[in-house]
Every structure is written in structure tokens, then in C-alpha cells.
Design a protein around this motif. Sequence first.
Motif, PDB file in Angstrom:
ATOM      1  N   CYS A  19       0.937  -1.225   0.167  1.00 36.86           N
ATOM      2  CA  CYS A  19       0.114   0.066  -0.071  1.00 36.86           C
ATOM      3  C   CYS A  19       0.964   1.285   0.041  1.00 36.86           C
ATOM      4  N   CYS A  38       0.488   3.145   3.533  1.00 36.83           N
ATOM      5  CA  CYS A  38       1.152   2.491   4.918  1.00 36.83           C
ATOM      6  C   CYS A  38       1.917   1.285   4.743  1.00 36.83           C
ATOM      7  N   CYS A  53      -5.873  -2.248   0.576  1.00 35.70           N
ATOM      8  CA  CYS A  53      -5.002  -2.628   1.659  1.00 35.70           C
ATOM      9  C   CYS A  53      -5.637  -3.278   2.841  1.00 35.70           C
ATOM     10  N   CYS A 101      -5.369  -0.140   5.797  1.00 37.57           N
ATOM     11  CA  CYS A 101      -5.968   1.184   5.871  1.00 37.57           C
ATOM     12  C   CYS A 101      -7.407   1.149   4.916  1.00 37.57           C
TER      13      CYS A 101
HETATM   14 ZN   LIG Z   1      -2.784   0.986   3.533  1.00 39.62          ZN
END
Ligand SMILES: [Zn+2]
Length: 276
Positions: free
Chosen positions: A161, A164, A186, A189
Motif C-alpha cells: 500500500c 501505509c 489495503c 487502511c
Molecule cells: Zn494502507
Amino acid sequence: MTLEQTGRTAYGSRIARAERLSSPTSAATEFLEFYKHVASFQKLLHANVAAEHEVKPSGTPRAGLREELDFTVLLPHLRGYLSVIEQHAPPALAESARQMGLLSSDSWIASLEAYWQHAGRYDQQVGAFAQFLARAFLQPYAEFRAALMSRAPVVGTTRLCPLCASRPLLGVLRTEGDGGKRYLLCSFCIQEWEFRRIFCPTCGEEAEDKLPVYIAEETPQVRVEACDTCKFYLRTIDLTKDGHAVPLVDDLAAIPLTLWAHEQGYSRLQPNLLGT
Ligand SMILES: [Zn+2]
Ligand SMILES: [Zn+2]
């Protein structure tokens, strides 16, 4: 739309989809019924996090998505959350919620922080079910944080991702032009990024004959996109087949496909909330 409204709509459609996919004949009904309670709590927590942000804007998280958790917002909701899980979860999970309820707030903080730092990156060994309590609780908070962050355009093929650095939970096919464009969603998140269609997100295999796709007749919108090189698979929700599908929820309902993929010797890169 404000972030609060966006969240309300997203959680509302997840709950409605879980309702829709529950049926007396589905193997997943028990899970979906439980998930509805989880998502209702998450909807409420998301609204609270958004309301708090209105009062006390924290701006874009400077240190990235995993910047320190705001326990003044989170902790007041934890006990209520644990009792939702205790009342509605399968017995083993209900018991771990009860046990967690007996711990001190310092222990709560330690376990939430441990999850927050490692989730989606180093959690392969932990086991999805063990992670459930922290994961379901912090998911709305991660989603809210992610929505605050600015996005740079994704260049090339990014397997983690871009916001993150977590592994993808799912693929999502969306109609674009004459066909479908693939995105990855993801696991931490819940944001999506664009990803090449014929490319294994685990090992980078790009030979089409090494990347078989399996679809069960009764769930044409759910694809098992396997890789014969690394033996991992990605679950992909095909919105070109069913525009009403909600990726997070259609994935939870696809239990028979999980069993099938395991029998074929494929492992899932990242388990879903319920560990399937
Ligand atoms: Zn993420
Ligand atoms: Zn592969």
C-alpha cells in the motif's frame, strides 16, 4: 461529502451487503451476522473519530498513517466494543474479548499499539484470529487517518500500500473502458491503488499461463487469482460482474472458496478480518 458522511455511507453499505448475502443456506451466514454487529460498532466509532477531528483538527498525519494513536478518542469506546464482541462473536473470540475486558488500560494500550505498528507488514505469523480484537477496533481509525492523507500518484507496480506499506487484502476489478481495471485494497487502511492486471502481487510473476483464475458458478463476482510460481492467491472481487458487491463483505461470504484454494495448495497472502 465530509469525512463523517463518507464513513457513514461506506459502513452503511457494508452492513446492507452483509444483510443481503446472509441466507439460511449460506455457510457464511453466522459470520455475516456477527460481522453486522462489528460493522455497526465501527460505523459509530468512525463517526466519533470524525466528530472529534472537527473539534480538534489534527491535520495530515506528518509521520505517516501509523503516527501515534490518539487514546483520548479511542479508549472511551473500548469497553463498549468488547461487550459487543462478547455478546455476538463465536465462543472462543467472545471469551478473548471477556479476558481483554479484565485487563488494565495499560495493557489495552500496549496491545493496540503493537497491532498499530506491525499490522499488514509483519503479522503473517501471528494468526488472523489472534489479531481480531485490535484489528476490528482500529480499522475505522486507520480508514479515517488514510482519508486525511494526501496521495502522490502511484508510479510503476507497487505491491504494498502506497499509504501505509501493508500487504493487500483483496483485488478489486472495476469497469473501465471495455474491460475491468484491477486495484488492490489495503489490508490495514482499506484504501485502493491501481495495479497491473496480469501480475502476481506476491512474487511478481507475469506469465499468464502461471496465473490461473478460478471462479465458482454460484459466486461469479469472486475470483481466486492464483499463482503457480509462489503458490499464493489473491481474492479479487469483480465489480464488472456485480456492481452491488462490496469487496470487504463479499470476501467474508466466500468461505467455500477459501477451503477450495487450500485444498489446491494455495495460501492467501493476507487473511481477512475473520481469518479466512
Ligand atoms: Zn494502507
Ligand atoms: Zn506469485
